[in-house]
Design a protein around this motif. Structure first.
Motif, PDB file in Angstrom:
ATOM      1  N   ILE A  29      27.641  19.709  35.327  1.00  0.00           N
ATOM      2  CA  ILE A  29      26.562  20.693  34.427  1.00  0.00           C
ATOM      3  C   ILE A  29      27.430  20.283  32.981  1.00  0.00           C
ATOM      4  CG2 ILE A  29      25.898  22.745  33.930  1.00  0.00           C
ATOM      5  CD1 ILE A  29      24.953  22.166  36.656  1.00  0.00           C
ATOM      6  N   GLY A  30      26.295  20.019  32.283  1.00  0.00           N
ATOM      7  CA  GLY A  30      26.753  19.984  30.832  1.00  0.00           C
ATOM      8  C   GLY A  30      26.055  21.007  29.735  1.00  0.00           C
ATOM      9  N   ASN A  31      26.471  20.951  28.564  1.00  0.00           N
ATOM     10  CA  ASN A  31      25.890  21.985  27.532  1.00  0.00           C
ATOM     11  C   ASN A  31      25.527  20.969  26.427  1.00  0.00           C
ATOM     12  OD1 ASN A  31      26.216  24.579  28.601  1.00  0.00           O
ATOM     13  ND2 ASN A  31      28.349  24.232  28.514  1.00  0.00           N
ATOM     14  N   GLY A  32      24.213  20.940  25.789  1.00  0.00           N
ATOM     15  CA  GLY A  32      23.825  20.399  24.829  1.00  0.00           C
ATOM     16  C   GLY A  32      22.808  21.096  24.176  1.00  0.00           C
ATOM     17  N   LEU A  82      27.501  12.852  30.989  1.00  0.00           N
ATOM     18  CA  LEU A  82      27.299  13.879  30.148  1.00  0.00           C
ATOM     19  C   LEU A  82      27.353  13.852  28.548  1.00  0.00           C
ATOM     20  CD1 LEU A  82      29.239  16.772  32.012  1.00  0.00           C
ATOM     21  CD2 LEU A  82      26.872  16.158  32.240  1.00  0.00           C
ATOM     22  N   THR A  83      28.190  13.109  28.143  1.00  0.00           N
ATOM     23  CA  THR A  83      28.380  12.608  26.854  1.00  0.00           C
ATOM     24  C   THR A  83      27.163  11.797  26.355  1.00  0.00           C
ATOM     25  OG1 THR A  83      30.707  12.723  26.890  1.00  0.00           O
ATOM     26  CG2 THR A  83      29.908  11.377  25.060  1.00  0.00           C
ATOM     27  N   GLU A  84      26.697  10.777  27.159  1.00  0.00           N
ATOM     28  CA  GLU A  84      25.714   9.927  26.944  1.00  0.00           C
ATOM     29  C   GLU A  84      24.219  10.524  26.713  1.00  0.00           C
ATOM     30  OE1 GLU A  84      23.991   5.522  27.916  1.00  0.00           O
ATOM     31  OE2 GLU A  84      25.460   6.490  29.406  1.00  0.00           O
ATOM     32  N   ILE A  85      24.194  11.747  27.737  1.00  0.00           N
ATOM     33  CA  ILE A  85      22.872  12.542  27.665  1.00  0.00           C
ATOM     34  C   ILE A  85      22.929  13.242  26.321  1.00  0.00           C
ATOM     35  CG2 ILE A  85      21.746  14.543  28.822  1.00  0.00           C
ATOM     36  CD1 ILE A  85      22.680  13.232  31.437  1.00  0.00           C
ATOM     37  N   MET A  89      20.054  13.463  23.503  1.00  0.00           N
ATOM     38  CA  MET A  89      19.258  14.556  22.728  1.00  0.00           C
ATOM     39  C   MET A  89      19.403  14.544  21.477  1.00  0.00           C
ATOM     40  SD  MET A  89      19.838  18.012  25.286  1.00  0.00           S
ATOM     41  CE  MET A  89      21.540  17.429  26.228  1.00  0.00           C
ATOM     42  N   ALA A  90      20.689  14.120  20.881  1.00  0.00           N
ATOM     43  CA  ALA A  90      20.701  14.258  19.599  1.00  0.00           C
ATOM     44  C   ALA A  90      19.984  12.980  18.633  1.00  0.00           C
ATOM     45  CB  ALA A  90      22.300  14.042  19.066  1.00  0.00           C
ATOM     46  N   TRP A  91      19.785  11.877  19.343  1.00  0.00           N
ATOM     47  CA  TRP A  91      19.264  10.780  18.672  1.00  0.00           C
ATOM     48  C   TRP A  91      18.124  10.300  19.793  1.00  0.00           C
ATOM     49  CZ3 TRP A  91      24.722  11.177  18.290  1.00  0.00           C
ATOM     50  CH2 TRP A  91      25.026  11.568  17.041  1.00  0.00           C
ATOM     51  N   PRO A  92      17.196  10.586  19.635  1.00  0.00           N
ATOM     52  CA  PRO A  92      15.882  10.235  20.510  1.00  0.00           C
ATOM     53  C   PRO A  92      15.789   8.791  20.699  1.00  0.00           C
ATOM     54  CG  PRO A  92      15.183  12.165  19.192  1.00  0.00           C
ATOM     55  CD  PRO A  92      16.552  11.823  18.498  1.00  0.00           C
ATOM     56  N   GLN A 182       9.751  18.251  18.319  1.00  0.00           N
ATOM     57  CA  GLN A 182       9.986  18.410  17.013  1.00  0.00           C
ATOM     58  C   GLN A 182      11.074  17.332  16.635  1.00  0.00           C
ATOM     59  OE1 GLN A 182      10.906  22.412  16.612  1.00  0.00           O
ATOM     60  NE2 GLN A 182       8.599  22.901  16.693  1.00  0.00           N
ATOM     61  N   ARG A 183      12.273  17.193  17.429  1.00  0.00           N
ATOM     62  CA  ARG A 183      13.466  16.356  17.266  1.00  0.00           C
ATOM     63  C   ARG A 183      13.091  14.970  16.935  1.00  0.00           C
ATOM     64  NH1 ARG A 183      17.758  18.100  16.729  1.00  0.00           N
ATOM     65  NH2 ARG A 183      19.623  16.956  16.573  1.00  0.00           N
TER      66      ARG A 183
END
Length: 187
Positions: A29-32, A82-85, A89-92, A182-183
């Motif tokens: 489980i990650g948080n993003g 998790l880091t890659e996901i 999210m940050a860079w589509p 939107q991102r």
């Protein structure tokens, strides 16, 4: 060669519907940017990326999607995933580098391939996808395939909207779908 290969990087492992999997699935489980998410992997590749607000609900949903598999919490082993996901999210425009373990029926895989052809920042309607598949009467089936997708971000079902341009349902919440769109539009 499988056409999914070009769109997602490493060749995916294609298997029968999720209920056929009888192996170990490691998850974390990650948080993003979009809240909590669950990432899961089989020995063949990433089999699930799911968003949610409650860790127990996410784990239950994973077990429901793979009822014959043994789900094992593996936070440390999946830290890189998790880091890659979070990067996606940050860079589509960023693509996952790890292979995908893609389940689903032949029709679902056709729909998911069509989704991969929608570039970041663009959308298509369920009708558009049905038309691309040469099955214009399959709009509901296309929506069902989108809803069955367990690989959020990797298979971009969030890019599918209603014919009238409105944002319709999303397995992980309409607000997340709006945030993703939107991102991508700003990227």
């Amino acid at each position: 060669m499988n056409t999914l290969h070009n769109a997602i990087g490493p060749a995916p492992y294609l298997r029968q519907p999720q209920t056929a999997v009888e192996e170990e699935i490691h998850y974390a489980i990650g948080n993003g940017l979009l809240g909590k998410f669950l990432a899961a992997r089989t020995s063949h590749g990433i089999c699930a990326i799911m968003f949610g607000d409650d860790e127990e609900v996410l784990v239950t949903e994973l077990a429901r999607g793979f009822p014959k598999a043994k789900c094992i919490l593996s936070d440390h082993a999946l830290q890189e995933l998790l880091t890659e996901i979070n990067t996606v999210m940050a860079w589509p425009e960023y693509r996952l580098s790890q292979p995908l373990d893609i389940g689903g029926t032949s029709f679902q895989q056709q729909v998911w391939q069509a989704l991969l052809e929608i570039p970041a920042g663009a959308t298509a309607s369920y009708q558009d996808i049905a038309n691309r598949l040469g099955k214009p009467d399959a709009v509901r089936a296309v929506a069902g395939a989108c809803a069955a997708n367990l690989l959020a971000l990797a298979i971009p079902c969030h890019r599918v909207i209603r014919q009238d341009g409105d944002i319709s349902g999303y397995r992980w919440g309409v607000q997340r779908k709006q945030a993703l769109l939107q991102r991508e539009a700003q990227a």
